[in-house]
Design a protein around this motif. Structure first.
Motif, PDB file in Angstrom:
ATOM      1  N   ARG A 153      14.244  -3.565 -19.321  1.00 32.32           N
ATOM      2  CA  ARG A 153      14.585  -2.447 -20.181  1.00 32.32           C
ATOM      3  C   ARG A 153      13.609  -1.289 -19.972  1.00 32.32           C
ATOM      4  O   ARG A 153      14.008  -0.118 -19.917  1.00 32.32           O
ATOM      5  N   ALA A 182      24.932  -4.107 -14.266  1.00 33.97           N
ATOM      6  CA  ALA A 182      24.362  -3.666 -15.538  1.00 33.97           C
ATOM      7  C   ALA A 182      25.051  -2.383 -15.977  1.00 33.97           C
ATOM      8  O   ALA A 182      25.659  -1.671 -15.169  1.00 33.97           O
ATOM      9  N   THR A 183      24.941  -2.087 -17.264  1.00 32.71           N
ATOM     10  CA  THR A 183      25.395  -0.806 -17.797  1.00 32.71           C
ATOM     11  C   THR A 183      24.302  -0.230 -18.680  1.00 32.71           C
ATOM     12  O   THR A 183      23.589  -0.967 -19.375  1.00 32.71           O
ATOM     13  N   SER A 216      20.888   2.004 -24.724  1.00 35.32           N
ATOM     14  CA  SER A 216      21.288   0.598 -24.617  1.00 35.32           C
ATOM     15  C   SER A 216      21.300   0.164 -23.162  1.00 35.32           C
ATOM     16  O   SER A 216      21.530   0.981 -22.264  1.00 35.32           O
ATOM     17  N   GLU A 220      22.804  -3.308 -20.898  1.00 35.88           N
ATOM     18  CA  GLU A 220      23.496  -4.584 -20.854  1.00 35.88           C
ATOM     19  C   GLU A 220      23.504  -5.118 -19.432  1.00 35.88           C
ATOM     20  O   GLU A 220      23.579  -4.340 -18.472  1.00 35.88           O
ATOM     21  N   GLY A 226      27.505  -7.774 -19.267  1.00 34.29           N
ATOM     22  CA  GLY A 226      28.259  -7.542 -20.496  1.00 34.29           C
ATOM     23  C   GLY A 226      27.536  -7.917 -21.768  1.00 34.29           C
ATOM     24  O   GLY A 226      28.083  -7.755 -22.863  1.00 34.29           O
ATOM     25  N   GLU A 227      26.274  -8.371 -21.658  1.00 35.79           N
ATOM     26  CA  GLU A 227      25.494  -8.764 -22.827  1.00 35.79           C
ATOM     27  C   GLU A 227      24.227  -7.923 -22.913  1.00 35.79           C
ATOM     28  O   GLU A 227      23.633  -7.584 -21.885  1.00 35.79           O
ATOM     29  N   PRO A 228      23.786  -7.581 -24.141  1.00 40.84           N
ATOM     30  CA  PRO A 228      22.529  -6.827 -24.268  1.00 40.84           C
ATOM     31  C   PRO A 228      21.373  -7.574 -23.622  1.00 40.84           C
ATOM     32  O   PRO A 228      21.301  -8.809 -23.689  1.00 40.84           O
TER      33      PRO A 228
END
Length: 461
Positions: free
Chosen positions: A343, A369-370, A382, A384, A387-389
């Protein structure tokens, strides 16, 4: 007495586009004259496909045709090692000036002094004398692993000391410092600072000192009247063609053996810096996808600055076209990265702190990732993966260039200690991906600006 400076810089992979290389040479030849000094401010030999094959020596065809007067080192001059650069300096016609690069500072031994490098020189044009000093970013050892064996002293102090020793009608600094040119202008007594390192143009004044920068890719040349400070912008696209230079580059490219067609592009893929640093890009997706497919990592990551600008990719795509996208002898590696560090890496990608970029640019191309970010606040909202944080209490595998783990200029939360696997050379991975998968990247919403989050469609930049 009104000498002119003809400023080019960061021509980098122009040699891989023979017509543009020929027009750049034709323009410089056209602007030259007894009242002119042709000056380059670095990254004028590498990177590029031909630079990889020739260790930067393809630039000698260009230099011998144009006969520049003076040049300084950019960080990419060191791409092929110190011996290759020393040979290039010795064989080129211009004077190389470098006030802050040392082979051994304690022994008072400047890099490549035996090949003719000097901290400063005085040239004559139109009856006036022009003193010229050269400096290179002190971060070169961090952003270029091949430069770690030389020392880069504080460039501003070095420029100030070198200028103090000059007796000339005009005083000029060739600077490959990027955004530190403003600090340099406030610290030294110079008529002009001819800059590079940042791929955008500049023509302005700070504290009475003229600052210029022609941008990258050999597309623009700036002509400076030292007596008046007037700057004239010349587009290389409109210049006469130097057939000798263009033919030399065509011949060299034909000899590389990289003319195999590996894919076809129906919709041209843009390679402008505003696209590559503007958020998600089709070319960035292509590179990051190639890394992730090759390694099976959770995330593919490519630093935006490592994707080189150039003409759009369109029609039949050769291996050479794809080598030109990431023309560095760097391996793709896999790092095992804690969630908080991943992150933090994306938060850095939104920051305005990189010295060779503009404020508000985005510095990461990604796969798997997004990210949602706010370019005005330089903040990531944010992240992810799959599809998950992103979770702080787990690790993620990230496929990226080994350079990113080496440098502390980019993505400082990603470190060499996190490396767990080494794979192939990055451009070889990209070429093989194109052979197997094709060249048809799309914009998928991987990187979204917060202000755009509610839009129903994501469009190509």
């Amino acid at each position: 007495m009104a000498p002119r400076l003809v400023h080019y810089s960061d021509v980098e992979n122009v040699y891989d586009t023979p017509e543009r290389a020929g027009r750049l040479a034709g323009l410089l030849e056209d602007l030259d004259g007894e009242d002119a000094l042709l000056a380059g401010s670095g990254d004028d030999t590498s990177p590029g496909v031909l630079a990889l094959v020739e260790d930067g020596a393809q630039a000698l065809d260009f230099f011998d045709a144009v006969e520049p007067d003076v040049e300084t080192f950019g960080n990419h001059e060191f791409d092929h090692g110190l011996a290759a650069l020393r040979d290039l300096v010795a064989d080129s016609p211009q004077t190389w000036v470098s006030a802050n690069v040392w082979a051994d500072r304690d022994a008072d031994e400047r890099f490549a002094a035996d090949a003719g490098v000097v901290p400063a020189t005085v040239l004559e044009a139109d009856g006036a004398t022009v003193g010229v000093v050269g400096v290179t970013t002190e971060r070169t050892g961090s952003i270029n692993p091949e430069a770690t064996a030389v020392e880069f002293a504080d460039p501003i102090e070095a420029a100030r000391d070198a200028l103090a020793d000059l007796d000339a009608d005009y005083r000029v600094v060739l600077s490959h410092l990027g955004r530190r040119d403003e600090e340099l202008a406030r610290a030294v007594d110079a008529d002009a600072i001819l800059g590079g390192h940042v791929p955008t143009e500049r023509r302005d004044r700070i504290d009475g000192t003229l600052l210029t920068r022609p941008g990258d890719g050999g597309s623009v040349v700036l002509e400076i009247d030292l007596a008046t400070g007037e700057v004239t912008r010349h587009s290389v696209a409109d210049a006469p063609l130097h057939e000798g230079v263009a033919d030399a580059m065509r011949t060299r490219l034909a000899e590389t053996g990289l003319n195999e067609v590996v894919g076809t592009v129906e919709e041209p893929i843009d390679r402008a810096e505003t696209t590559l640093f503007g958020g998600e890009s089709r070319l960035g997706n292509l590179v990051a996808d190639a890394y992730r497919q090759e390694t099976g990592a959770d995330v593919g990551l490519q630093n935006s600055g490592g994707v080189r600008t150039g003409d759009p990719l369109e029609g039949e795509i050769t291996a050479a076209d794809l080598v030109s996208v990431t023309p560095f002898e760097e391996r793709v590696v896999v790092a095992e990265v804690p969630g908080d560090a991943l992150r933090e890496a994306f938060e850095w990608a939104a920051s305005p702190d990189l010295g060779f970029a503009e404020s508000g640019w985005w510095h990461a191309q990604i796969s798997g990732a997004t990210v949602a970010w706010d370019p005005d606040a330089h903040r990531v909202e944010s992240v992810e993966v799959g599809g998950e944080p992103v979770a702080d209490d787990r690790s993620y595998t990230v496929a990226l260039s080994d350079y990113v783990l080496h440098t502390d200029d980019e993505f400082p939360s990603l470190r060499e200690s996190q490396r767990v696997e080494r794979w192939g050379i990055q451009y070889e991975v990209l070429v093989e991906y194109a052979r197997e998968t094709g060249v048809a990247p799309e914009i998928e919403g991987r990187i979204a600006e917060v202000s755009d989050a509610e839009r129903p469609e994501v469009t190509e930049r």
